[in-house]
Write a protein that holds these residues in place. Structure first.
Motif, PDB file in Angstrom:
ATOM      1  N   UNK A 114       0.913  -1.331  -0.057  1.00 41.03           N
ATOM      2  CA  UNK A 114       0.062  -0.003  -0.099  1.00 41.03           C
ATOM      3  C   UNK A 114       0.942   1.346  -0.126  1.00 41.03           C
ATOM      4  N   UNK A 115       1.967   1.185   0.726  1.00 46.06           N
ATOM      5  CA  UNK A 115       2.860   2.400   0.985  1.00 46.06           C
ATOM      6  C   UNK A 115       3.523   2.640  -0.464  1.00 46.06           C
ATOM      7  N   UNK A 116       3.862   1.798  -1.179  1.00 48.62           N
ATOM      8  CA  UNK A 116       4.710   1.767  -2.347  1.00 48.62           C
ATOM      9  C   UNK A 116       3.810   2.140  -3.617  1.00 48.62           C
ATOM     10  N   UNK A 117       2.494   1.851  -3.353  1.00 47.17           N
ATOM     11  CA  UNK A 117       1.460   2.225  -4.564  1.00 47.17           C
ATOM     12  C   UNK A 117       0.906   3.666  -4.114  1.00 47.17           C
ATOM     13  N   UNK A 118       0.797   4.061  -2.801  1.00 48.63           N
ATOM     14  CA  UNK A 118       0.174   5.309  -2.585  1.00 48.63           C
ATOM     15  C   UNK A 118       1.144   6.519  -2.333  1.00 48.63           C
ATOM     16  N   UNK A 119       2.286   5.998  -1.839  1.00 51.77           N
ATOM     17  CA  UNK A 119       3.170   6.958  -1.184  1.00 51.77           C
ATOM     18  C   UNK A 119       4.088   7.717  -2.628  1.00 51.77           C
TER      19      UNK A 119
END
Lengths: 174, 95
Positions: A114-119
């Motif tokens: 999630x962090x890699x996708x959204x950040x």
């Protein structure tokens, strides 16, 4: 030997002693006039008493031996049961710890995705403890991932096959 | 007289064969892994399916990751049963 439960021990000893004395009287002291008159009944009765006495004495000895063995085994089983309980508690704790670690690991990986996708890739690489070269590499990887996330369509056939693989196989009846 | 003696001797010797039966305790299966509510062995969870209308790659991979987690949890459970059996066997077989 259920009969041993009803007869007191001293009765068994008395039967045995009576049998021994009767046998001696009947077979050895036959020359005494009083005994010689009843020699045969004394012999028969004393042999019956001696046999019964021996039988019961053997039973008593066996009972005592097995009672001792029973006590020893009872103590051994109690130790094993206590050890089994201890092992169960230990294994239960270890298994729960492993389960928690597996669950946490799965959650961490999902959160990382999630962090890699959204950040923001630049911000993300600032938070990790890596060398400059490794940071650049990670940033490029995150950008590649975000591009794939935006542009890649998931083919429905692929989803069907993944779901097929995740479906519980039918049970084979014995 | 000899016949009586033989009968009595046989009767006497039969006392030697009277042995009480001893039984040993066995551990209750499946030890610490039984479900407290149902008192049964828990089954492994079903794996998650990817929704047909999924529109992002990451959603698919997250479900795959969740399924891997489910697998490892189930594996931990099965390994635990095997470990439990080995431990109990060793304990009850030891002198």
């Amino acid at each position: 030997m259920w009969l041993l439960n009803f007869l007191p021990n001293f009765v068994i000893h008395l039967i045995f002693i009576a049998g021994v004395l009767g046998t001696i009287a009947g077979f050895v002291l036959g020359f005494i006039p009083l005994i010689s008159r009843y020699k045969l009944p004394i012999q028969v009765i004393s042999l019956v008493l001696l046999s019964a006495g021996l039988w019961f004495e053997g039973g008593l000895a066996n009972e005592a031996r097995y009672a001792a063995e029973h006590e020893r085994l009872k103590a051994e089983i109690a130790i094993k049961e206590a050890k089994a309980k201890e092992l169960n508690t230990q294994l239960s704790r270890v298994s729960a710890e492993r389960d928690a670690a597996i669950t946490t690991r799965g959650q961490t990986i999902t959160q990382t995705i999630d962090r890699y996708i959204k950040g923001d890739p630049v911000e993300i690489v600032k938070t990790v403890n890596l060398s400059e070269e490794e940071r650049k590499k990670l940033q490029a990887q995150i950008e590649e991932l975000q591009k794939a996330e935006r542009e890649c369509k998931i083919p429905s056939l692929l989803i069907q096959q993944v779901n097929e693989a995740a479906t519980r196989p039918p049970k084979v009846q014995p | 007289m000899n016949k009586i003696l033989i009968i009595l001797l046989t009767f006497t010797l039969s006392g030697c064969s009277m042995m009480p039966r001893l039984t040993s305790a066995k551990p209750e299966f499946p030890g610490p892994f039984v479900d407290e509510k149902t008192q049964q062995m828990p089954k492994c969870e079903d794996l998650k399916q990817v929704p047909a209308d999924v529109n992002s790659m990451s959603e698919v991979f997250k479900i795959i990751v969740e399924n891997y987690t489910t697998y490892w949890r189930c594996s931990n459970q099965v390994d635990g049963w095997a470990e439990w059996y080995e431990q109990q066997k060793k304990n009850y077989d030891s002198k």
